[in-house]
Each structure stands twice: as structure tokens, then as C-alpha cells.
Design a protein around this motif. Structure first.
Motif, mmCIF file in Angstrom:
data_model
loop_
_atom_site.group_PDB
_atom_site.id
_atom_site.type_symbol
_atom_site.label_atom_id
_atom_site.label_comp_id
_atom_site.label_asym_id
_atom_site.label_seq_id
_atom_site.Cartn_x
_atom_site.Cartn_y
_atom_site.Cartn_z
ATOM 1 N N ALA A 190 -3.242 -42.569 -4.073
ATOM 2 C CA ALA A 190 -4.344 -41.684 -4.052
ATOM 3 C C ALA A 190 -5.448 -42.555 -3.281
ATOM 4 C CB ALA A 190 -4.697 -41.200 -5.445
ATOM 5 N N VAL A 191 -6.077 -42.107 -2.091
ATOM 6 C CA VAL A 191 -6.908 -42.810 -1.486
ATOM 7 C C VAL A 191 -8.180 -41.852 -1.351
ATOM 8 C CG1 VAL A 191 -7.415 -43.753 1.031
ATOM 9 C CG2 VAL A 191 -4.999 -43.549 0.126
ATOM 10 N N GLY A 192 -9.278 -42.607 -2.034
ATOM 11 C CA GLY A 192 -10.528 -41.753 -1.908
ATOM 12 C C GLY A 192 -10.391 -40.500 -2.805
ATOM 13 N N ALA A 193 -9.807 -40.177 -3.657
ATOM 14 C CA ALA A 193 -9.609 -38.957 -4.411
ATOM 15 C C ALA A 193 -9.237 -39.292 -5.561
ATOM 16 C CB ALA A 193 -8.420 -38.124 -3.811
ATOM 17 N N PRO A 194 -9.713 -38.288 -6.591
ATOM 18 C CA PRO A 194 -9.208 -38.363 -8.086
ATOM 19 C C PRO A 194 -7.799 -38.203 -8.217
ATOM 20 C CG PRO A 194 -11.083 -36.955 -7.868
ATOM 21 C CD PRO A 194 -10.638 -37.395 -6.660
ATOM 22 N N ALA A 195 -7.004 -38.654 -9.509
ATOM 23 C CA ALA A 195 -5.745 -38.503 -9.425
ATOM 24 C C ALA A 195 -5.588 -37.909 -11.074
ATOM 25 C CB ALA A 195 -4.915 -39.650 -9.392
ATOM 26 N N PHE A 196 -5.730 -36.318 -10.888
ATOM 27 C CA PHE A 196 -6.156 -35.428 -10.029
ATOM 28 C C PHE A 196 -7.162 -34.640 -10.298
ATOM 29 C CE2 PHE A 196 -1.658 -37.009 -9.434
ATOM 30 C CZ PHE A 196 -1.549 -37.297 -8.149
ATOM 31 N N THR A 197 -7.611 -33.657 -9.444
ATOM 32 C CA THR A 197 -8.616 -32.725 -10.040
ATOM 33 C C THR A 197 -7.855 -31.441 -10.388
ATOM 34 O OG1 THR A 197 -10.180 -33.681 -8.317
ATOM 35 C CG2 THR A 197 -10.512 -31.451 -9.272
ATOM 36 N N TYR A 198 -8.148 -30.990 -11.318
ATOM 37 C CA TYR A 198 -7.408 -29.918 -12.001
ATOM 38 C C TYR A 198 -8.539 -28.629 -12.248
ATOM 39 C CZ TYR A 198 -3.767 -33.034 -13.113
ATOM 40 O OH TYR A 198 -2.841 -34.333 -13.271
ATOM 41 N N HIS A 199 -8.034 -27.520 -11.810
ATOM 42 C CA HIS A 199 -8.885 -26.430 -12.028
ATOM 43 C C HIS A 199 -8.543 -25.577 -13.554
ATOM 44 C CE1 HIS A 199 -10.947 -22.541 -10.121
ATOM 45 N NE2 HIS A 199 -11.585 -22.825 -11.179
ATOM 46 N N VAL A 200 -7.341 -25.477 -13.544
ATOM 47 C CA VAL A 200 -6.827 -24.786 -14.739
ATOM 48 C C VAL A 200 -5.976 -25.543 -15.862
ATOM 49 C CG1 VAL A 200 -6.745 -22.476 -13.501
ATOM 50 C CG2 VAL A 200 -4.693 -24.037 -13.662
ATOM 51 N N GLU A 201 -6.035 -25.093 -16.867
ATOM 52 C CA GLU A 201 -5.408 -26.050 -18.023
ATOM 53 C C GLU A 201 -3.802 -26.368 -17.454
ATOM 54 O OE1 GLU A 201 -4.840 -26.185 -22.841
ATOM 55 O OE2 GLU A 201 -5.203 -24.161 -21.936
ATOM 56 N N GLY A 202 -3.326 -27.377 -17.673
ATOM 57 C CA GLY A 202 -1.895 -27.772 -17.682
ATOM 58 C C GLY A 202 -1.391 -28.596 -18.500
#
Length: 522
Positions: free
Chosen positions: A268-280
Motif C-alpha cells: 500500500a503506497v500512500g494509502a490506508p490499508a484499507f478505507t471501508y465504507h460499509v461494514e465487513g
């Protein structure tokens, strides 16, 4: 002795911040007494519009924007896009007016009771200086904090009578804004990449912010890595026509795991690991995969759930990886399947609109997008070529895109800017059309008019609604964007037939003045 106003103006000249974005009120007027001719004041007709214009300008110029807001109410109006600037990591120095110090004990009209608390938690720092003489130093400190990674907005509250107080000038100084990641951790990341059999990169907007795309492309080519754009990335993370580009990750845990399946190392380069929008639920990575991360934000590094993380500026970190001896070659991964060609229909599909725009856009044009429901289709049919070619908001809040396109056009003189904005999004910042018209910017506004807040329709099944169910409060009938354009001082055309789309877009893109194209889609 010079006044606080003189000292601040000299400081802004030294910092190359001679464009002021604002919507002034009474407590801001003292800053503009004898306003110098080498400064430019960019008026926005609402404070959220002001912040978004400044955001676009700061991203385009890679320098902090200077903003002047009215006190409590003005900052309150601006908060939505201050939140977006915070999520975008946009450097911005916001000054907000405050009533005169002598009457603050009497709760005067138009004062901000807790001026430093109001913008929190979406500014890196906020202060109301203890003395008028401290205002220039506070603005200087705010600038350097805004520019240090991770970048972001700051706010300085300035009482109205401070500007005329005598003040010593500030000495010029330089503060480094590049932070080199730890060499030992970068060596671990390099060793893991060298040993990988099937590496994948997941790239966020920080790569483009840090001018690191050429180094990133070189590293991906060295390792024959498939490259995905991270969920909710606000800039083009990788040239989307490159053979190694694999597409876009959605903000859903299970889908990310599915798309990364088969890779043994994920970088992951310059990014969160990871951005989530809905529950998983379940794992964050495919079974057996190892996570590596290079990020300029220590807070993001701290919550990353697993793996090896290096914190620092992306460009020097990627250069450290490129300085390693090249590993033995590995085979190239399969190319991403091209999108099927969209055919003309009535009403038009969003895919046909994006495909046509891709075919007629001028070389070097910049796209500023805020059309959430159309974004997945845009990502298939309107590929972005690479560095500085694309901007959107990281926050998910509406009302940023249209005014931000004005700021990008100001920051990139002579560049054709295309604002690709949904009908619902446009109404949050429609006043930006007036600023574009007054400034006569080479801006083409493309309104994607589907008559509703369509993104909500797509998310409804995740919250128990039947697919296709009619949702309350989502229909947007009877909006006339050409009339709104004329009312703000620019020409507009409405296109409803696929056969008229290409020529209508060509004419608008060739116009040196701003023009709006409203496209009615299914």
C-alpha cells in the motif's frame, strides 16, 4: 514600526501566497485596508465555496492556500469543506475574523465564543494569539504546520483591531517538508518485494501529492506488480492506460480480499490499508498475503491492522527502493480487460457520456470530479493519464467539486479544466459558477443529470431496501442548470440526445470562457 497587517502581507509574499480566498464580513475588513496591487482577492459567494476553491488551488500549486473567513457563522458555513480539506490532506491557512479584543468580555455581536475549538477536529492546529503582535508568527507557524506531512488545514482567529497594531517584521526562514522513512524498515519492505512471487501495489492519492508517480511507475515495472487504485483515492494514483494497471478497489472488505486474491505481497503506497465504507467481516487480506505500507501519515500507520509500515514522504522512500539492486525478472501479470464499448441509447447511458468525453477531451486537460454514482462508470470509460490529471474529494461530502474546479483552474493557468459534477452535488456549491464567470477561466462544467441522488439508490440494498425501491428524499425534478448558468453569468447547453453529445462537448471545451454542459442520462 510596521503594523500586523504589513508584517502579514510581507510574510505572505515571502511564502508565495498572494492569492486570498474569502467572503468578507465586518471583522475581516481591517486586513484589506490599502490592499496591495500585487495581491489577488478571489471572492466566493458562500464560505464552503471559498474553502473548496482554496483546496483546488492548493492542490494544483502544491502550496498552502490563504483563506479569510468571517467569524463564528462563516467558519460554521465552511466546516463541511474544511472536513474535506482535512481528508484531502490539503495545506491551507485559514484566518477567521474575531471581534475587537476590548469588547470580547461583553459577548459582542458576531464574536466567536470558542474560536479555536469550533474547527476541531478537522484542522491540524488552531489558535487565537494572546497578543496582536503574535499574529504574524502564528500565521507563519500555521503555514509550516500545514505544509508538513501529513498536510492539512490550520486556523488562526484574529481580532479585528489586531491588524492595525504596531509589530516587528518577521525574519524569513525555511522549514523542510520532506521526511525520509526509516532506512531499516524500507530495507525490510524492499526484501519482501524482492522475494514476492505475485506482488500487487495499492496506490492512494498521496503518491501524486508527493510528485512520486514516475518513481512509482518505475518500481511497479521493476517488480512486474499489478497496480490497483486504493478505495476513495482523491487523485490519480497510477496511469490508467498502463499495462500494469489493474483497476480500482471498492471500499468493501470482502471485495478487496477477492480482488487481491492470488497475490502474496500487497504494498500500500500512500494509502490506508484499507478505507471501508460499509461494514465487513473477516480478514483484511487474502490468506497467505503479507501487507507492506509506505504512508506519510503516522495516524494511519498506527491503525493499520497488520504488516510492515514505513512512515515518511513517499518520493524518498520509493527512491530508496529503486536504489536497491534489481531482482531477477518475473513474468508480467495479465492485462486488465478493456471496458466494452458503450453504444448510443435514448436516454443516454453514463458510460456513453464518459466514453465520449474521453474521446473529445483535449490533451493535458484536468478532470475534477464529484459525481459519486457515476464514478465507477467513469473509472472504466474515462481513464486518467497520470500525474496532476485528476482530482476528487476523499471525504464523501458533497459541495466540493464545482468550486474546487475553479481553484484548480486558477492554480493551473492556461490548462483546460473539466468539472464533472452530478446534479445533486452541483447544488451544494452552485455559486462557484459566478466565480468562474467573473474570472473567465477555461473551465468546462459537465453536469451529469440523472434526476436524483443516485448514489443512495445504489447503497439502499446494503441497508435492507429492495433493489430498485423508491427512496424518500432522493428525487431531484425540475432543476434547470442552463438557467442557473445564465443567472451566474455563463453560457449553458442542455443535451438529451446521444447524437449531439460529441459536438456539444467539443464546442464547450474549445471555448476560452467557462461554459456549462448539462447532459441528461438514464
Amino acid at each position: 514600526m510596521p503594523t500586523v497587517r504589513h508584517a502579514v502581507l510581507d510574510l505572505l509574499r515571502d511564502l508565495r501566497m498572494t492569492t486570498v480566498f474569502g467572503n468578507p464580513g465586518s471583522t475581516e475588513l481591517p486586513l484589506f485596508l490599502d490592499f496591495p496591487s500585487d495581491f489577488r482577492y478571489v471572492l466566493g459567494l458562500q464560505e464552503s465555496v471559498v474553502i473548496a476553491m482554496a483546496d483546488g488551488h492548493a492542490q494544483a500549486t502544491r502550496n498552502a492556500a490563504f483563506v479569510n473567513l468571517h467569524s463564528a457563522a462563516g467558519v460554521g458555513h465552511a466546516m463541511g469543506n474544511i472536513f474535506t480539506a482535512h481528508k484531502n490532506r490539503t495545506p491551507m491557512v485559514i484566518t477567521a475574523g474575531q471581534q475587537a479584543r476590548s469588547i470580547l468580555p461583553f459577548d459582542p455581536f458576531l464574536f466567536s465564543r470558542e474560536a479555536t475549538e469550533l474547527p476541531k477536529p478537522y484542522v491540524k492546529w488552531s489558535i487565537e494569539p494572546a497578543r496582536a503582535e503574535d499574529v504574524p508568527a502564528a500565521i507563519a507557524r500555521g503555514y509550516h504546520l500545514a505544509m508538513l506531512p501529513p498536510r492539512g488545514p490550520v486556523l488562526i482567529s484574529v481580532p479585528a483591531d489586531d491588524w492595525a497594531r504596531p509589530c516587528d517584521p518577521l525574519p524569513s526562514r525555511t522549514v523542510a517538508t520532506t521526511v525520509r522513512p526509516d532506512a531499516a524498515v524500507m530495507a525490510q519492505i524492499g526484501q519482501a518485494l524482492d522475494a514476492a512471487q505475485r506482488p500487487a501495489f495499492v496506490v492512494g492519492g498521496a503518491a501524486d501529492r508527493d510528485q512520486a508517480l514516475p518513481a512509482l511507475v518505475a518500481l511497479a515495472e521493476r517488480h512486474r506488480a499489478r497496480v490497483f487504485t486504493a478505495p476513495m483515492a482523491g487523485r490519480c494514483g497510477f496511469p490508467e492506460g498502463h499495462p500494469l494497471f489493474a483497476g480500482f478497489l471498492p471500499a468493501m472488505r470482502e471485495r478487496i480480499v477477492q480482488l487481491l486474491a492470488g497475490h502474496d505481497v500487497v504494498f500500500a503506497v500512500g494509502a490506508p490499508a484499507f478505507t471501508y465504507h460499509v461494514e465487513g467481516f473477516g480478514a483484511h487480506l487474502p490468506a497467505g498475503a503479507r501487507l507492506l505500507q509506505l504512508i506519510d501519515d503516522p495516524h494511519t500507520a498506527a491503525w493499520t491492522p497488520e504488516g510492515t509500515v514505513a512512515v515518511g514522504s513517499l518520493l524518498p522512500g520509493l527512491q530508496d527502493l529503486l536504489d536497491r539492486p534489481a531482482r531477477p525478472d518475473r513474468p508480467s501479470p495479465p492485462r486488465r480487460e478493456p471496458a466494452p464499448r458503450a453504444e448510443p441509447t435514448s436516454p443516454m447511458s453514463v458510460a456513453f457520456l464518459m466514453q465520449t468525453l474521453a474521446e473529445v477531451r483535449p490533451a493535458g486537460a484536468v478532470v475534477v470530479e464529484e459525481a459519486p454514482s457515476a464514478r465507477p462508470v467513469m473509472q472504466r470509460h474515462l481513464p486518467m493519464p497520470g500525474a496532476d490529471s485528476f482530482y476528487t474529494m476523499d471525504s464523501g461530502g458533497l459541495g466540493w467539486g464545482l468550486p474546487a474546479s475553479v481553484g484548480v483552474a486558477l492554480g493551473r493557468p492556461g490548462t483546460r479544466v473539466i468539472a464533472l459534477v452530478g446534479d445533486g452535488s452541483a447544488m451544494y456549491g452552485i455559486q462557484a459558477l459566478w466565480s468562474a464567470a467573473q474570472l473567465r477561466l477555461p473551465l468546462t462544467v459537465v453536469i451529469v443529470n440523472n434526476g436524483r441522488y443516485a448514489a443512495l439508490q445504489e447503497f439502499a440494498p446494503s441497508f435492507g431496501f429492495d433493489r430498485g425501491a423508491e427512496l424518500p428524499g432522493t428525487a431531484l425534478p425540475a432543476l434547470d442548470f442552463c438557467a442557473l448558468a445564465r443567472g451566474h453569468g455563463l453560457d449553458g447547453v442542455r443535451i438529451t440526445e446521444a447524437g449531439a453529445l460529441a459536438e456539444g462537448l467539443r464546442q464547450a471545451l474549445a471555448d476560452p470562457a467557462p461554459r456549462l454542459v448539462e447532459v441528461v442520462v438514464a
